[in-house]
Design an enzyme around this catalytic site. Sequence first.
Site, PDB file in Angstrom:
ATOM      1  N   HIS A 156     -46.179   6.989 -11.285  1.00 37.49           N
ATOM      2  CA  HIS A 156     -46.643   7.841 -12.269  1.00 37.49           C
ATOM      3  C   HIS A 156     -46.039   9.234 -12.271  1.00 37.49           C
ATOM      4  CE1 HIS A 156     -50.437   5.907 -13.212  1.00 37.49           C
ATOM      5  NE2 HIS A 156     -50.034   5.216 -12.185  1.00 37.49           N
ATOM      6  N   ASP A 364     -42.839  16.754 -14.853  1.00 41.30           N
ATOM      7  CA  ASP A 364     -43.912  16.115 -14.904  1.00 41.30           C
ATOM      8  C   ASP A 364     -43.674  14.792 -15.211  1.00 41.30           C
ATOM      9  OD1 ASP A 364     -46.689  15.774 -14.936  1.00 41.30           O
ATOM     10  OD2 ASP A 364     -47.142  17.511 -16.047  1.00 41.30           O
TER      11      ASP A 364
HETATM   12  C1  GDG Z   1     -50.277  12.058 -12.803  1.00 42.37           C
HETATM   13  C2  GDG Z   1     -48.668  12.594 -13.235  1.00 42.37           C
HETATM   14  C3  GDG Z   1     -48.885  11.606 -15.169  1.00 42.37           C
HETATM   15  C4  GDG Z   1     -57.368  18.407 -15.542  1.00 42.37           C
HETATM   16  N1  GDG Z   1     -58.127  19.450 -15.131  1.00 42.37           N
HETATM   17  C5  GDG Z   1     -59.573  18.958 -15.445  1.00 42.37           C
HETATM   18  C6  GDG Z   1     -59.418  17.682 -15.803  1.00 42.37           C
HETATM   19  N2  GDG Z   1     -58.084  17.344 -15.713  1.00 42.37           N
HETATM   20  C7  GDG Z   1     -57.691  15.801 -16.378  1.00 42.37           C
HETATM   21  C8  GDG Z   1     -56.575  16.239 -17.509  1.00 42.37           C
HETATM   22  C9  GDG Z   1     -55.811  14.838 -17.364  1.00 42.37           C
HETATM   23  C10 GDG Z   1     -55.502  14.638 -15.961  1.00 42.37           C
HETATM   24  O1  GDG Z   1     -56.817  15.388 -15.555  1.00 42.37           O
HETATM   25  C11 GDG Z   1     -54.368  15.299 -15.661  1.00 42.37           C
HETATM   26  O2  GDG Z   1     -53.154  14.417 -15.733  1.00 42.37           O
HETATM   27  P1  GDG Z   1     -51.782  14.860 -16.053  1.00 42.37           P
HETATM   28  O3  GDG Z   1     -51.028  13.726 -16.761  1.00 42.37           O
HETATM   29  O4  GDG Z   1     -51.652  15.955 -16.914  1.00 42.37           O
HETATM   30  O5  GDG Z   1     -51.167  15.272 -14.700  1.00 42.37           O
HETATM   31  P2  GDG Z   1     -51.298  14.819 -13.003  1.00 42.37           P
HETATM   32  O6  GDG Z   1     -52.683  14.950 -12.679  1.00 42.37           O
HETATM   33  O7  GDG Z   1     -50.411  15.337 -12.387  1.00 42.37           O
HETATM   34  O8  GDG Z   1     -51.192  13.277 -13.272  1.00 42.37           O
HETATM   35  C12 GDG Z   1     -48.554  12.915 -14.663  1.00 42.37           C
HETATM   36  C13 GDG Z   1     -50.343  11.141 -14.904  1.00 42.37           C
HETATM   37  O9  GDG Z   1     -50.248  11.000 -13.198  1.00 42.37           O
HETATM   38  C14 GDG Z   1     -50.537   9.509 -15.234  1.00 42.37           C
HETATM   39  O10 GDG Z   1     -49.784   8.794 -14.934  1.00 42.37           O
HETATM   40  O11 GDG Z   1     -49.150  11.798 -16.578  1.00 42.37           O
HETATM   41  O12 GDG Z   1     -47.331  13.275 -14.869  1.00 42.37           O
HETATM   42  O13 GDG Z   1     -48.250  13.975 -12.225  1.00 42.37           O
HETATM   43  O14 GDG Z   1     -56.375  13.764 -18.003  1.00 42.37           O
HETATM   44  O15 GDG Z   1     -57.593  16.170 -18.646  1.00 42.37           O
HETATM   45  N3  GDG Z   1     -60.333  16.943 -16.027  1.00 42.37           N
HETATM   46  C15 GDG Z   1     -61.740  17.026 -15.964  1.00 42.37           C
HETATM   47  N4  GDG Z   1     -61.766  18.658 -15.589  1.00 42.37           N
HETATM   48  C16 GDG Z   1     -61.008  19.308 -15.214  1.00 42.37           C
HETATM   49  O16 GDG Z   1     -60.959  20.579 -14.742  1.00 42.37           O
HETATM   50  N5  GDG Z   1     -62.843  16.526 -16.328  1.00 42.37           N
END
Ligand code: GDG
Length: 462
Positions: A156, A364
């Site tokens: 990921h 990322d």
């Molecule tokens: C890894 C990789 C890759 C965030 N704050 C809150 C919240 N979130 C949710 C977001 C989003 C998720 O968490 C974060 O996803 P990301 O993709 O932005 O980043 P990582 O957590 O680092 O994820 C990344 C991912 O895996 C999938 O393969 O895209 O590159 O690093 O959905 O909305 N959700 C809630 N409250 C929050 O305060 N409910």
Amino acid sequence: MTGRLICASNRTGSTRAASGGLAVALSAALKERGGIWFGWNGETVEEGESTGEPDVTEEGNVRLVAGPLTHHEFENYYLGYANSVLWPICHHRLDHVSFRRDYVDDYRRVNRRFAHQLGPLVREGDLVWVHDYHLIPLGAELRAQGIGARMGFFLHIPFPPPDILMAMPEHEWLIRSLFSYDLIGFQTNGDRMNFLHYVTEQAGGKVGSGNKVCAFGREVEVRAFPIGIDVEGFKQMTQTPEARRIIRRMRQRNLGRSQIIGVDRLDYSKGLPERYKAFQQLLERYPENQGRVVLMQIAQPTREAVDAYSDLRQEMEWLSGAINGQFGDFEWTPIRNIHRSVGRDTLAALFAASRVGLVTPLRDGMNLVAKEYAAAQDEEEPGVLVLSRFAGAAEMMDAALLVNPYNMEEVANAMQRALHMPAEERRERHQGLMRVIEETDVSIWAEAFLSALEHTPPPRQE
Ligand code: GDG
């Protein structure tokens, strides 16, 4: 369709109350095929206490198998090797790496323990799908137990260039262990190319036809599968009466000011201090925004036991305090810094009510927030996404305003452009973004991976 689906991920979820893109996608694929979801249940037990056999919960045709880690395993496997070695290496941050012999030993030991718990549950014809950097050697440990099922691995987070990877003392062992899988999936073509460079330049490997790569005496298929979100589900979240109420309330509270939104885990890979400094430049270079624009940053704390993370929180608080002190007045606070998690429906409403989505990670794997922001926009009156070139999402989402997150002047200029962009250009860019996020919907992603795995040649016994 062949056997059951066996998913292994660091944390397990429930198929009944799945929230978040990945959990939703895995739940759907598991329910469709029937199978097992294996991993850590998020709990830790005292040293000396046995972790015992994992708990088993049946949810229809899906069995959840999840157990605790000991405190020591949590320290060395999870906080240690996974998050103080692999995470910084993969995000190009050698300055945050902490190499320790006991970290890698315990990482290996925990993966072996997981393989001993999972192995007996795997039947011939099952598809095994292992997720992410915590579990890289799980496939090799399962093969060592004679498991002959097809196995796929999806990373990921980014795969680093060879020069960075080779700073790890055990890089060869780690990459060799990936060759126990039949299919390796990366987020982007850039990650896939970094992997191929390592394999051909450092491991004497050969790239064949049909995405096949040979090295360490094995052949594996290597492809990019850009992950997405549940587009329809997320859009619907902005339409509930509660979401509409939140959107209305937020607009009233902002008194006609434009809101810029950032939502990230509080992580040094997300470029948060740089983002605040870019916002400061926006207010300095374009003073007409003073009193007119608000940056709302939701930064949910994670991994706080790792020093780099607690230092970051302090830096963010200091910076937002300094910027609010420099520009704010009785009626206007430029930055709202929220260091806790908010509900998913509130998040969807926040995106919908924000004129600019600011997604500026330094590095990322993909970044799902970029896709969620686009999905939440009203198609007639959409906001504008400002997106880092160094997020995997930028490889396809070129209808966003792409920026170099290290160049704060460029980010400030992009914010200014986004805030003043005519409706026609906003709509055109939004349509471009929607095309990409629909093409990479999370259900399409999961099906593409599983279908590719099903079509790999039957593995030979080692
Ligand atoms: C890894 C990789 C890759 C965030 N704050 C809150 C919240 N979130 C949710 C977001 C989003 C998720 O968490 C974060 O996803 P990301 O993709 O932005 O980043 P990582 O957590 O680092 O994820 C990344 C991912 O895996 C999938 O393969 O895209 O590159 O690093 O959905 O909305 N959700 C809630 N409250 C929050 O305060 N409910």
